[in-house]
Design a protein around this motif. Sequence first.
Motif, PDB file in Angstrom:
ATOM      1  N   GLU A   1      -1.510  21.524 -17.833  1.00 44.26           N
ATOM      2  CA  GLU A   1      -0.368  21.510 -17.030  1.00 44.26           C
ATOM      3  C   GLU A   1      -0.624  21.788 -15.734  1.00 44.26           C
ATOM      4  O   GLU A   1       0.445  22.154 -14.787  1.00 44.26           O
ATOM      5  N   GLY A   2      -1.764  22.242 -15.280  1.00 44.36           N
ATOM      6  CA  GLY A   2      -2.063  22.482 -13.969  1.00 44.36           C
ATOM      7  C   GLY A   2      -2.024  23.862 -13.632  1.00 44.36           C
ATOM      8  O   GLY A   2      -1.995  24.151 -12.401  1.00 44.36           O
ATOM      9  N   TYR A   3      -1.645  24.922 -14.392  1.00 43.35           N
ATOM     10  CA  TYR A   3      -1.458  26.406 -14.102  1.00 43.35           C
ATOM     11  C   TYR A   3      -2.869  27.107 -13.767  1.00 43.35           C
ATOM     12  O   TYR A   3      -2.853  28.022 -13.253  1.00 43.35           O
ATOM     13  N   ILE A   4      -4.055  26.697 -14.667  1.00 41.69           N
ATOM     14  CA  ILE A   4      -5.135  27.305 -14.508  1.00 41.69           C
ATOM     15  C   ILE A   4      -6.206  26.011 -14.176  1.00 41.69           C
ATOM     16  O   ILE A   4      -5.938  24.993 -14.716  1.00 41.69           O
ATOM     17  N   THR A   5      -7.432  26.511 -13.918  1.00 43.00           N
ATOM     18  CA  THR A   5      -8.225  25.428 -13.848  1.00 43.00           C
ATOM     19  C   THR A   5      -9.718  26.101 -14.204  1.00 43.00           C
ATOM     20  O   THR A   5     -10.014  27.501 -14.113  1.00 43.00           O
ATOM     21  N   GLN A   6     -10.686  25.387 -14.438  1.00 43.14           N
ATOM     22  CA  GLN A   6     -12.205  25.851 -14.651  1.00 43.14           C
ATOM     23  C   GLN A   6     -13.089  25.567 -13.418  1.00 43.14           C
ATOM     24  O   GLN A   6     -13.260  24.256 -13.331  1.00 43.14           O
ATOM     25  N   PRO A   7     -13.411  26.676 -12.687  1.00 46.75           N
ATOM     26  CA  PRO A   7     -14.114  26.354 -11.469  1.00 46.75           C
ATOM     27  C   PRO A   7     -15.519  25.627 -11.931  1.00 46.75           C
ATOM     28  O   PRO A   7     -16.039  24.958 -10.934  1.00 46.75           O
ATOM     29  N   HIS A   8     -16.185  26.002 -13.124  1.00 41.91           N
ATOM     30  CA  HIS A   8     -17.676  25.625 -13.320  1.00 41.91           C
ATOM     31  C   HIS A   8     -17.557  25.458 -14.579  1.00 41.91           C
ATOM     32  O   HIS A   8     -17.066  26.038 -15.380  1.00 41.91           O
ATOM     33  N   THR A   9     -18.321  24.693 -14.986  1.00 43.44           N
ATOM     34  CA  THR A   9     -18.775  24.187 -16.471  1.00 43.44           C
ATOM     35  C   THR A   9     -19.085  25.503 -17.250  1.00 43.44           C
ATOM     36  O   THR A   9     -20.003  26.216 -16.884  1.00 43.44           O
TER      37      THR A   9
ATOM     38  N   LYS B   1      -0.299  26.414  -8.475  1.00 42.23           N
ATOM     39  CA  LYS B   1       0.767  26.338  -9.241  1.00 42.23           C
ATOM     40  C   LYS B   1       1.102  27.484 -10.266  1.00 42.23           C
ATOM     41  O   LYS B   1       2.193  27.826 -10.605  1.00 42.23           O
ATOM     42  N   GLY B   2      -0.046  27.956 -10.683  1.00 40.92           N
ATOM     43  CA  GLY B   2      -0.287  29.093 -11.590  1.00 40.92           C
ATOM     44  C   GLY B   2       0.131  30.378 -10.970  1.00 40.92           C
ATOM     45  O   GLY B   2       1.206  31.261 -11.506  1.00 40.92           O
ATOM     46  N   TYR B   3      -0.212  30.682  -9.685  1.00 42.64           N
ATOM     47  CA  TYR B   3       0.289  31.619  -8.982  1.00 42.64           C
ATOM     48  C   TYR B   3       1.831  31.644  -8.733  1.00 42.64           C
ATOM     49  O   TYR B   3       2.757  32.668  -8.723  1.00 42.64           O
ATOM     50  N   ARG B   4       2.391  30.111  -8.519  1.00 40.49           N
ATOM     51  CA  ARG B   4       3.762  30.258  -8.188  1.00 40.49           C
ATOM     52  C   ARG B   4       4.671  30.598  -9.390  1.00 40.49           C
ATOM     53  O   ARG B   4       5.761  31.103  -9.274  1.00 40.49           O
ATOM     54  N   GLN B   5       4.106  29.917 -10.543  1.00 42.99           N
ATOM     55  CA  GLN B   5       4.946  30.312 -11.865  1.00 42.99           C
ATOM     56  C   GLN B   5       4.827  32.015 -11.982  1.00 42.99           C
ATOM     57  O   GLN B   5       6.036  32.516 -12.339  1.00 42.99           O
ATOM     58  N   PHE B   6       3.707  32.421 -11.831  1.00 39.13           N
ATOM     59  CA  PHE B   6       3.661  33.928 -11.850  1.00 39.13           C
ATOM     60  C   PHE B   6       4.799  34.565 -10.868  1.00 39.13           C
ATOM     61  O   PHE B   6       5.518  35.381 -11.303  1.00 39.13           O
ATOM     62  N   VAL B   7       4.653  34.378  -9.597  1.00 41.32           N
ATOM     63  CA  VAL B   7       5.551  34.846  -8.775  1.00 41.32           C
ATOM     64  C   VAL B   7       6.979  34.643  -9.030  1.00 41.32           C
ATOM     65  O   VAL B   7       7.967  35.508  -8.905  1.00 41.32           O
ATOM     66  N   ASP B   8       7.256  33.296  -9.707  1.00 36.78           N
ATOM     67  CA  ASP B   8       8.647  33.292  -9.899  1.00 36.78           C
ATOM     68  C   ASP B   8       9.273  33.947 -10.948  1.00 36.78           C
ATOM     69  O   ASP B   8      10.482  34.061 -11.146  1.00 36.78           O
ATOM     70  N   ARG B   9       8.559  34.443 -11.888  1.00 41.49           N
ATOM     71  CA  ARG B   9       8.660  35.091 -13.143  1.00 41.49           C
ATOM     72  C   ARG B   9       8.510  36.541 -12.871  1.00 41.49           C
ATOM     73  O   ARG B   9       8.600  37.254 -13.944  1.00 41.49           O
ATOM     74  N   ILE B  10       8.319  37.241 -11.893  1.00 42.25           N
ATOM     75  CA  ILE B  10       8.082  38.314 -11.602  1.00 42.25           C
ATOM     76  C   ILE B  10       9.630  38.978 -11.970  1.00 42.25           C
ATOM     77  O   ILE B  10      10.425  38.823 -10.955  1.00 42.25           O
ATOM     78  N   ALA B  11       9.602  39.939 -12.967  1.00 44.46           N
ATOM     79  CA  ALA B  11      11.278  40.236 -13.167  1.00 44.46           C
ATOM     80  C   ALA B  11      11.512  41.446 -12.510  1.00 44.46           C
ATOM     81  O   ALA B  11      12.409  41.890 -11.940  1.00 44.46           O
ATOM     82  N   ASP B  12      10.718  42.526 -12.179  1.00 42.19           N
ATOM     83  CA  ASP B  12      10.433  43.822 -11.585  1.00 42.19           C
ATOM     84  C   ASP B  12       9.392  44.005 -10.717  1.00 42.19           C
ATOM     85  O   ASP B  12       8.204  44.294 -11.146  1.00 42.19           O
TER      86      ASP B  12
END
Length: 347
Positions: A54-62, A71-82
């Motif tokens: 879904e594009g939230y994390i990636t594998q920088p090296h094999t 996109k992952g950071y954005r999802q994390f920031v948008d879901r910061i409740a407190d």
Amino acid sequence: MPSTEERRFEVLRAIVADYVSTQEPIGSKTLVERHNLGVSSATIRNDMAALEAEGYITQPHTSSGRVPTDKGYRQFVDRIADVKPLSPAERRAILEFLESGVDLDDVLRRGVRLLAQLTRQVAIVQYPTLSASSVRHIEVVALTPARLLLVLITDSGRVDQRIVELGDVIDDADLSRLRSLLGGALEGKRLAAASIAVSELAEDAPESIRDAVVRSATVLVETLVEHPEDRLLLGGTANLTRNAADFAPQAGLPGSLRSVLEALEEQVVVLKLIAATQGAGRVTVRIGEETQVEEMRGTSVISTGYGAAGTVLGGMGVLGPTRMDYPGTIASVAAVARYIGEVLAER
């Protein structure tokens, strides 16, 4: 039992937290050891595969672990409740440090230094904007019978002093008339409106002070139409070098530390990122490509407006790599902006 979506977000949150802390790609084994996610390692691997698809994390090296994407950071920031609030002692220390500032320049310098220390990122503060400031007071002081000192004070704490050379001497009575005339025309008006008002004063000024009014108005108009919103203060730029690896091309990020530093020198670029287009108290987070600046695509910018009584005087915030402590940084930016606004409101 949490839903699959909630569980996967918990996995993402754990990856973000560990990667921000260690700067090392995170594997499923690490997540099992460090976090009580309540599921098997096989389930975590499946969740990581789904998050990657879904594009939230990636594998920088094999054969390595995973790192968050923008996109992952954005999802994390948008879901910061407190957002963890600062302690009473921390808030008191911030306020006391800012209140020690002797004038607007000193308060803003203290604010940018403090924000850089709290976040360990680059701190940026925009001087109060011209359009938002009003004239609080105008004082007229006779230095000699033929030379005046004009002291202009705005509600943002800005103080300007200008000398007016008169063509003739002025007595105490006419000085009082001049002071009253200028105060009536300027005080309480936004700077743009004040510049118009003062330029029209000579038309109805008493004959005895008309020349003094013209000379004073000429000096004041030049003062009122300056553009302090083009001025920025930066602090903690050296903090970028502490995170130099985050800007390395091999880390999968565009640009380089050098390109970020060069972009910081372009004040127009920085102003665009932290311009106070939002209300005081509301924090904006721009991650990676959301900055819309090619050289800044490896960075995140957390910004807000500062001000008082519902008026935003300027913008401020921090800039750093996308791998940053978002909850802590958001809390620090909000707190310093709030207290700068309070201190300026009392001046």
